[in-house]
Design a protein around this motif. Structure first.
Motif, short mmCIF file in Angstrom:
data_model
loop_
_atom_site.label_atom_id
_atom_site.label_comp_id
_atom_site.label_asym_id
_atom_site.label_seq_id
_atom_site.Cartn_x
_atom_site.Cartn_y
_atom_site.Cartn_z
N UNK A 144 3.00 12.20 2.85
CA UNK A 144 4.45 12.41 2.99
C UNK A 144 5.05 12.98 1.70
N UNK A 145 4.41 12.69 0.58
CA UNK A 145 4.89 13.22 -0.70
C UNK A 145 4.30 14.60 -1.00
N UNK A 192 -2.04 4.14 1.97
CA UNK A 192 -1.64 4.81 0.74
C UNK A 192 -1.70 6.32 0.94
N UNK A 234 -1.63 8.05 3.71
CA UNK A 234 -0.61 8.51 4.65
C UNK A 234 0.72 8.72 3.93
N UNK A 235 1.05 7.78 3.04
CA UNK A 235 2.31 7.90 2.29
C UNK A 235 2.22 9.06 1.29
N UNK A 236 1.07 9.20 0.63
CA UNK A 236 0.91 10.31 -0.32
C UNK A 236 1.04 11.66 0.39
N UNK A 290 1.00 15.55 -0.83
CA UNK A 290 -0.36 15.64 -1.35
C UNK A 290 -1.36 16.02 -0.26
N UNK A 311 0.83 -1.21 0.00
CA UNK A 311 0.00 0.00 0.00
C UNK A 311 0.86 1.26 0.00
N UNK A 312 1.85 1.32 0.88
CA UNK A 312 2.70 2.53 0.93
C UNK A 312 3.53 2.65 -0.34
N UNK A 331 12.25 13.99 -1.56
CA UNK A 331 11.22 13.69 -0.55
C UNK A 331 11.72 12.68 0.47
N UNK A 381 1.63 4.19 -3.16
CA UNK A 381 1.59 5.65 -3.12
C UNK A 381 2.69 6.22 -4.03
#
Lengths: 310, 310
Positions: free
Chosen positions: B80-81, B74, B76-78, B83, A91-92, A120, A95
């Motif tokens: 971090x990018x 997903x 949570x990771x986005x 979004x 899942x991660x 990033x 992303x």
């Protein structure tokens, strides 16, 4: 400036050593993108991500790819919708593919997206995809031409290798900065990655091989074949399929036209004379990166050897 | 054949009752797609998914949308990018958006993708998006024209509503089968969904309103406004912003030109004479779908009332 040509796991682990020996800002990684493939309409760039996740310390060490402690909820649901699930995407990790696909559709280049992801993840080395143009490594087998990921992951390397085709190669150019980096480097290091499909795809790009032949940089390669077998992956099957001897000598022959230093494992010390007969000097050392100390040791040995070779 | 015009949560819950009273194969849901929006380059169709997840019994009942017990790895990771994360998309839910986006890029229409998802979730009613063409509901506010999801989810309905614009409406046609379904139905039921942005967008499509005026079907609407307030969502703000009275009478006025039966809650019984003065018969019943029995009861009452109205 130190340039490292890298594939996935072996390349990423070698880079971990290099950036502990040389300031990361003085390192450029040129990474294979021949394994890239669309899954579920998303652009997946496995080797780039392995390099970034590994250097950022978030990689799933057990597999060598993906993000540690990731879950597979999206894929499980996609499977319910009838999609294939032979290429595991956590899942991660998804992303990253969603982000990359969005940026590419917004008109960014793979180089730009790679650089954004690098930033990033807080990395200060330079990471270049080998090309901004699509190159898709395919394996010719008795059941037909298979995308490399289908050959390796879906069909678990079970098919006889009859040839390797880099689809799109004629229209592809090295990514911006690749040839300049090779020309201006002090040393160019070919990581212990698959010489046919990881390093081979980079070398096949127009101008790369010629630039390595002409560069003033010391060019060193670390054999991914130790004791007659690869430490990971199907390099043996691919080399054998293309008529290469599966040994450090066979690897040295792939690079003989531009190589200054060939780095082989102590287990393969007996091959040194035959390799030196091809041209390069040989460094015999411990090449198995079993822990961080071993990674640092290997990087240090290789870089010292390059300095001596000047 | 029973046709239900539906938005998200209210429409989905009403449909749950309908398919327990009428064989699902005899039900066609025409669902609002004006709320659709791209997130992270993926096409999200909230009302379609709410209807499918709800009828399939996998919806997150607490929210009324999304899949029960979903995770947010997903997103949570986005985040971090870099979004935005104001529109919550769970991991399993994202699989739906990845699948839909893939199919649309492969050239399938929203109708085809909706029908495929319906089948994958084991549903036997017919579900039509209101249109295969993009229509994006926007709210005119003092801070500018906001996409409905930005108005409602990102800015939590805090802006004064000055108008509603269905961007793309001029170029949009009802999806294949929509007008035919309205013409051939025994009854057309307007679910207790937002009359401005859920039902209103469907009615705004060329030919829909005219077909409802001309159809031989009995047309009934259930008021989503009970006791002067919506049970869920910003219908009051939108109605007030457009100068409509926030009451079952105000809702009836929105539909007066084609309505045969107006269904209002017992709390609003006093409004019956004023509504009947507009034309439609009035059914006063318990319209609050607090449990499955209440959903079945409401659907049965509405359908009986339609049968009597013929």
């Amino acid at each position: 400036m130190i340039v490292v040509l890298a594939g996935g796991v072996g390349g990423a682990r070698f880079l971990q050593g290099v950036v502990q020996v040389v300031p990361p800002a003085e390192v450029t990684a040129i990474v294979n993108t021949g394994d890239d493939r669309q899954f579920y309409g998303l652009h997946v760039s496995p080797d780039i991500d392995i390099v970034i996740y590994t250097l950022a310390g978030v990689v799933d060490e057990r597999h060598g790819w993906g993000i540690r402690d990731d879950t597979y909820h999206v894929m499980q649901q996609l499977t319910r919708y009838g999609h294939e699930d032979w290429f595991l995407l956590g899942d991660r990790d998804l992303a990253t593919h969603i982000h990359r696909s969005l940026r590419l559709r917004q008109g960014r280049t793979p180089s730009e997206v790679t650089d954004e992801l690098r930033r990033l993840f807080g990395l200060t080395l330079r990471i270049l995809p080998m090309s901004d143009d699509p190159v898709a490594t395919h394996i010719q087998t008795p059941v037909g031409l298979l995308h490399f990921q289908e050959y390796m992951v879906k069909r678990r390397c079970m098919d006889e290798v009859q040839g390797v085709v880099f689809v799109g190669l004629e229209q592809a150019r090295p990514a911006p900065g690749v040839l300049e980096a090779l020309r201006q480097a002090e040393a160019v290091l070919l990581a212990p990655s698959n010489p046919i499909v990881s390093i081979g795809s980079i070398l096949a790009l127009p101008g790369v091989r010629e630039t390595l032949q002409e560069t003033s940089a010391t060019v060193a390669a670390i054999s991914p074949i130790v004791g007659g077998a690869p430490l990971k992956g199907p390099a043996d099957k691919l080399m054998r399929g293309l008529g290469c001897e599966v040994s450090a000598l066979g690897v040295a022959r792939c690079y003989a036209d531009f190589l200054d230093v060939m780095v082989i494992d102590q287990q393969d010390a007996a091959l040194a004379p035959a390799i030196e007969a091809l041209g390069p000097r040989v460094l015999v050392t411990d090449t198995i990166m079993r822990d961080n100390e071993a990674k640092i040791h290997l990087a240090r040995e290789v870089l010292h050897s390059c300095a001596r070779a000047v």
